[in-house]
Write a protein that holds these residues in place. Structure first.
Motif, PDB file in Angstrom:
ATOM      1  N   UNK A 402       0.837  -1.193   0.000  1.00 31.52           N
ATOM      2  CA  UNK A 402       0.000   0.000   0.000  1.00 31.52           C
ATOM      3  C   UNK A 402       0.880   1.253   0.000  1.00 31.52           C
ATOM      4  N   UNK A 403       1.973   1.207   0.774  1.00 31.05           N
ATOM      5  CA  UNK A 403       2.899   2.341   0.796  1.00 31.05           C
ATOM      6  C   UNK A 403       3.529   2.551  -0.574  1.00 31.05           C
ATOM      7  N   UNK A 413      -3.501   9.490  -6.836  1.00 29.04           N
ATOM      8  CA  UNK A 413      -4.590  10.405  -7.193  1.00 29.04           C
ATOM      9  C   UNK A 413      -5.952   9.747  -7.011  1.00 29.04           C
ATOM     10  N   UNK A 414      -6.063   8.496  -7.410  1.00 33.28           N
ATOM     11  CA  UNK A 414      -7.324   7.769  -7.266  1.00 33.28           C
ATOM     12  C   UNK A 414      -7.661   7.531  -5.800  1.00 33.28           C
ATOM     13  N   UNK A 415      -6.637   7.157  -5.041  1.00 34.32           N
ATOM     14  CA  UNK A 415      -6.859   6.881  -3.614  1.00 34.32           C
ATOM     15  C   UNK A 415      -7.276   8.152  -2.887  1.00 34.32           C
ATOM     16  N   UNK A 416      -6.618   9.268  -3.198  1.00 36.16           N
ATOM     17  CA  UNK A 416      -6.942  10.533  -2.535  1.00 36.16           C
ATOM     18  C   UNK A 416      -8.343  10.993  -2.916  1.00 36.16           C
ATOM     19  N   UNK A 417      -8.732  10.750  -4.158  1.00 38.19           N
ATOM     20  CA  UNK A 417     -10.097  11.108  -4.573  1.00 38.19           C
ATOM     21  C   UNK A 417     -11.125  10.365  -3.723  1.00 38.19           C
ATOM     22  N   UNK A 590     -11.566   1.140   2.361  1.00 40.30           N
ATOM     23  CA  UNK A 590     -10.193   1.400   1.928  1.00 40.30           C
ATOM     24  C   UNK A 590      -9.347   1.987   3.056  1.00 40.30           C
ATOM     25  N   UNK A 591      -9.720   1.719   4.284  1.00 42.95           N
ATOM     26  CA  UNK A 591      -8.988   2.290   5.414  1.00 42.95           C
ATOM     27  C   UNK A 591      -7.526   1.900   5.413  1.00 42.95           C
ATOM     28  N   UNK A 592      -7.240   0.637   5.045  1.00 43.38           N
ATOM     29  CA  UNK A 592      -5.847   0.195   5.049  1.00 43.38           C
ATOM     30  C   UNK A 592      -5.017   1.013   4.073  1.00 43.38           C
ATOM     31  N   UNK A 597      -1.218   6.876   3.349  1.00 48.04           N
ATOM     32  CA  UNK A 597      -1.049   8.074   2.533  1.00 48.04           C
ATOM     33  C   UNK A 597       0.134   8.862   3.079  1.00 48.04           C
ATOM     34  N   UNK A 598       1.062   9.268   2.229  1.00 50.45           N
ATOM     35  CA  UNK A 598       2.269   9.962   2.704  1.00 50.45           C
ATOM     36  C   UNK A 598       1.944  11.196   3.533  1.00 50.45           C
ATOM     37  N   UNK A 599       2.825  11.482   4.467  1.00 50.50           N
ATOM     38  CA  UNK A 599       2.647  12.650   5.337  1.00 50.50           C
ATOM     39  C   UNK A 599       2.557  13.929   4.519  1.00 50.50           C
ATOM     40  N   UNK A 600       3.365  14.001   3.455  1.00 39.68           N
ATOM     41  CA  UNK A 600       3.354  15.203   2.617  1.00 39.68           C
ATOM     42  C   UNK A 600       1.978  15.419   1.984  1.00 39.68           C
ATOM     43  N   UNK A 601       1.316  14.337   1.609  1.00 40.99           N
ATOM     44  CA  UNK A 601      -0.012  14.442   0.992  1.00 40.99           C
ATOM     45  C   UNK A 601      -1.038  14.868   2.042  1.00 40.99           C
ATOM     46  N   UNK A 602      -0.945  14.299   3.236  1.00 41.74           N
ATOM     47  CA  UNK A 602      -1.867  14.708   4.311  1.00 41.74           C
ATOM     48  C   UNK A 602      -1.701  16.196   4.615  1.00 41.74           C
ATOM     49  N   UNK A 603      -0.454  16.644   4.668  1.00 43.64           N
ATOM     50  CA  UNK A 603      -0.206  18.072   4.924  1.00 43.64           C
ATOM     51  C   UNK A 603      -0.804  18.924   3.812  1.00 43.64           C
ATOM     52  N   UNK A 604      -0.673  18.446   2.580  1.00 45.50           N
ATOM     53  CA  UNK A 604      -1.243  19.182   1.444  1.00 45.50           C
ATOM     54  C   UNK A 604      -2.765  19.276   1.572  1.00 45.50           C
ATOM     55  N   UNK A 605      -3.410  18.157   1.906  1.00 42.82           N
ATOM     56  CA  UNK A 605      -4.870  18.155   2.030  1.00 42.82           C
ATOM     57  C   UNK A 605      -5.324  19.071   3.169  1.00 42.82           C
ATOM     58  N   UNK A 606      -4.603  19.037   4.286  1.00 45.11           N
ATOM     59  CA  UNK A 606      -4.949  19.923   5.405  1.00 45.11           C
ATOM     60  C   UNK A 606      -4.765  21.375   4.996  1.00 45.11           C
TER      61      UNK A 606
END
Length: 817
Positions: A402-403, A413-417, A590-592, A597-606
């Motif tokens: 998953x990583x 992109x699909x997972x974040x959507x 899809x919790x697993x 999701x990378x920390x950088x992506x979480x920071x971007x979403x926040x």
């Protein structure tokens, strides 16, 4: 635990047992008379693993092959301590540890030279294999050079590698706790596991003081599970045996002897001094008293060992081939001396406990029994552990895969959507009210004070929302001074989501009322703001004074309060996003994937959420400010709930009319008239509404006409040429009455504004601008391929392959037996 919180009733072992029970259940034969049949006892146990254990216990060669396979998997693949028992050889320098080890293998492998030849542990598994006419070896170790390790090695290959490794450590003047692992398969070897360790020097005169380093190796080996000491004592008195003292110091007590076996090497040096039974018994008395009865061994030695490696190897091999016979002859001569002296002088017999431990073959047999018994006992646990390790590897591999997906921009992109849709659903559930969310987030519910603290501690508390932000501190000061909250505010109740927003709005309204401005603080300024000849009229403008008072005071209260409530609700929304982001990582399909999701992506979403929310807060605040400003920039005497009685302190403004006799008489005050007519008005209104649309319209038109024709006094037209103190009081009192009515009116309007622009606006923006965050992101810039993830995947797949091989071996053995 499964879905719904139910635990499985049986574990895997129990289910396998029941399947095996079905497999071995005798089949019934139709019509067969079995009244005389006797119960048939199954020849094997029902549990598959137990059958394997039973059969391996009867086949040492198969058992040790399996042990070697499993140990290698643990040591090489899992990087864990081998699970099966082993003997650890410990002794002083030159007590013959390496020689004893070589006698077990019937081959020379560990070099002995001046100083300490063995400089790291040599972990050896000997496997008896009738198919091996020549020994076949596997050698590996963390510190071995690639050229020194391998499979299908000959004895001479292993000998050269070990010599070279010990020499390299000697050149570096160090000892190592990291072992070399040797699997030795031969038809002339007995099944056995042991570890040879470096010898300890007793005095500094014989070389470098390596005692601390050797102790660290001993502690390292003995701290491993499933180890047993094989202590090599010297052929001298118990009290003078240095290895006993050193073990006592190392382990802190004499308890270590309970988990040890003792070998006295080079007993030929003591044989002459113990040539009679009585002398031998005297020599061994202290050993017996301390429960350290050694097995006695004698090994032939070479006249000299300063030979080249190949010659040394050949000479030592010849010596080992004759060692059992040599030892047997020496003990035979020793016992004959005892018998002769007994016949001549009536001497005592050798203590039977010592007599039972003569010769290396006796020791080897006993050690083999101990090792096999312990191995068989541990076997079920180890097989279960293999399955657990495989399951753990599978789960970890899933995580790393998953990583790995998270480093692929298109995949990410699909997972974040999907993630954004899940977050949106959670946020809407919180706001609309959701029982499960409230139950699952008990520790995240907040009281009103929790919300106030969190808002003031946030980085947005001091961030400028608009030019009114400079006065937010005054509002914060006001709300902190509120001592008691009304019960309907439910300040101590813990809420999550929409209920928090409702309470925030109610709190804002209450705080606004509590902060209602006092026009009397402007008393000294009233005369100034009445002006003179405004519009050409030679008279003071009292109405202008009232407008000025209303504007200044309402502006000071309303605008900072609007900023505060917007930030308060924004803080709630911001926290709900963090909660939703954590919630979707658990219990979703899809919790697993979301968890990795990378920390950088979480920071971007926040960051994108914060941008969206802050923009919404600014827009909402600006619109609410614009909506409230007209409310105080002018004064309307017809404002609902306003009763203009500025010159009467009690609010009852009497009116007069002339009767038929030309005299003035008082009539009902406005207040009294409202109270008197209120019941009739309510009845008329309800009747009009229930009689249909036409009646309702007529009622409203009538009400509008009455209001248009009615007259309200505001400020008295009779005024002094220069305003007096009583007239100032009248203006201030009317201003206060108007401020109260205006505040009530504005608060209702505020609630509509906040609900529309901020609360409903937040829901709209979630599905608009925020959902675009996934499609508009530069994923190539946000993520980078992580080589370590690929390495971890390869490592786990390698571990799984080895674990699967071990479990397949169990299955093969089960089928074979």
């Amino acid at each position: 635990m499964g879905r719904g919180g139910h635990k499985p009733k049986m574990d895997a072992a129990e289910r396998r047992r029941l399947r095996a029970l079905k497999r071995f259940k005798p089949h019934e034969t139709a019509g067969q008379d079995d009244s005389n049949d006797q119960p048939i006892a199954p020849s094997v146990r029902y549990d598959d693993d137990s059958r394997v254990v039973d059969m391996l216990a009867k086949n040492e060669d198969e058992l040790l092959s399996f042990v070697a396979l499993v140990n290698k998997v643990y040591e090489q693949k899992l990087h864990k301590v081998a699970p099966f028992m082993t003997f650890v050889f410990v002794g002083m320098q030159s007590t013959g540890k390496s020689t004893i080890m070589e006698r077990f293998m019937a081959a020379p492998l560990n070099i002995v030279q001046e100083g300490t030849g063995t400089r790291c542990p040599l972990d050896t598994t000997c496997i008896h294999d009738e198919t091996c006419s020549e020994p076949v070896c596997v050698l590996y170790g963390e510190e071995l050079l690639p050229s020194q390790s391998g499979e299908n090695l000959s004895v001479s290959d292993v000998f050269e590698s070990i010599v070279a490794h010990n020499k390299r450590l000697g050149d570096e003047d160090r000892f190592s706790t990291k072992p070399i692992h040797l699997h030795y398969r031969s038809k002339s070897v007995q099944n056995m596991r042991f570890v040879d360790t470096p010898g300890i020097i007793e005095t500094l005169s014989t070389g470098k003081d390596n005692r601390a380093e050797i102790k660290s190796i001993l502690v390292s080996e003995m701290s491993k599970e499933n180890t047993k000491l094989c202590v090599l004592v010297e052929p001298k008195e118990f009290a003078t045996n240095a290895i006993i003292r050193i073990c006592d110091e190392t382990f802190g007590s004499r308890e270590w002897t309970r988990n040890s076996i003792f070998l006295m090497t080079k007993f030929d040096k003591q044989a002459e001094d113990s040539r009679t039974g009585s002398k031998a018994n005297k020599f061994f008395r202290e050993f017996l008293e301390n429960g350290c009865i050694p097995y006695l061994t004698i090994t032939p030695t070479l006249p000299k060992e300063d030979l080249d490696p190949e010659e040394l190897f050949n000479e030592r091999r010849k010596l080992l081939e004759s060692s059992d016979r040599f030892e047997s002859d020496r003990f035979k001569v020793w016992k004959e001396q005892h018998d002769l002296f007994k016949d001549m002088n009536g001497d005592e017999d050798l203590d039977q406990r010592v007599n039972d431990k003569l010769g290396f073959p006796v020791a080897k047999k006993k050690m083999r029994e101990i090792m096999l018994e312990d191995t068989i006992k541990r076997l079920p646990e180890v097989i279960a552990s293999l399955r657990s390790e495989l399951d753990a590897c599978r789960k970890e591999l899933t995580i790393f895969k998953e990583k790995d997906k998270m480093t692929d921009p298109q995949e990410l992109k699909l997972i974040v959507s999907d993630l954004l849709h899940s977050i949106q659903e959670r946020l809407l559930a919180y706001l609309n009210g959701d029982l499960k969310s409230a139950m699952d987030n008990q520790g995240r519910l907040q009281t009103l004070l929790d919300e106030i603290d969190e808002e003031e501690d946030s980085d947005w508390a001091l961030q400028e929302l608009n030019f009114h932000s400079e006065n937010e501190g005054v509002w914060r000061d006001k709300i902190v001074m509120i001592e008691d909250y009304p019960l309907q505010l439910m300040a101590d109740a813990k809420f999550l989501g929409g209920k928090q927003v409702q309470r925030a709005i109610t709190f804002f309204k209450y705080a606004t009322l509590d902060s209602l401005p006092d026009p009397y603080k402007l008393k000294d300024q009233v005369a100034n703001i009445t002006g003179y000849m405004n519009g050409g009229l030679n008279q003071e403008d009292w109405e202008r004074a009232m407008v000025q008072i209303t504007t200044v005071l309402m502006k000071d209260v309303s605008h900072p309060g609007v900023n505060y409530v917007v930030k308060h609700i924004g803080s709630i929304f911001r926290r709900l996003f963090d909660i939703a982001l954590e919630d979707v990582k658990h219990g979703e399909e899809r919790s697993s994937a979301y968890q990795h999701i990378p920390t950088a992506v979480e920071k971007y979403l926040k960051s994108e959420f914060d941008k969206m929310l802050w923009a919404l807060m600014k827009l909402s605040a600006d619109r609410i400010h614009c909506a409230v400003e007209p409310m105080y920039s002018s004064i309307n005497p017809n404002l609902p709930n306003y009763h203009p009685c500025g010159h009467m302190k009690d609010g009852d403004c009497p009116t007069y009319r002339m009767d038929e006799h030309g005299e003035y008489v008082s009539v009902l005050t406005q207040k009294q008239e409202v109270e008197a007519n209120w019941t009739d008005w309510v009845k008329s209104r309800l009747r009009a509404l229930t009689d249909g649309a036409d009646k309702a319209k007529e009622f409203l038109k009538s009400e509008f006409q009455k209001k248009a024709m009615s007259k309200k006094s505001f400020l008295p037209s009779e005024r002094s040429s220069m305003i007096t103190n009583d007239e100032v009081e009248m203006i201030l009192h009317s201003s206060f009455a108007y401020l109260v009515a205006l505040t009530e009116h504005i608060l209702i309007d505020f609630e509509f504004q906040i609900n529309h622009y901020l609360y409903q606006g937040f829901k709209r923006e979630l599905s608009r601008s925020f959902m675009r965050a996934g499609s508009e992101a530069n994923w190539e810039a946000l993520v980078r391929r992580d080589a370590s993830v690929r390495v971890a995947i390869a490592k786990l797949e390698d571990q799984m392959e080895s674990l699967t091989e071990s479990l397949c071996e169990v299955q093969k053995l089960n089928q074979k037996f």
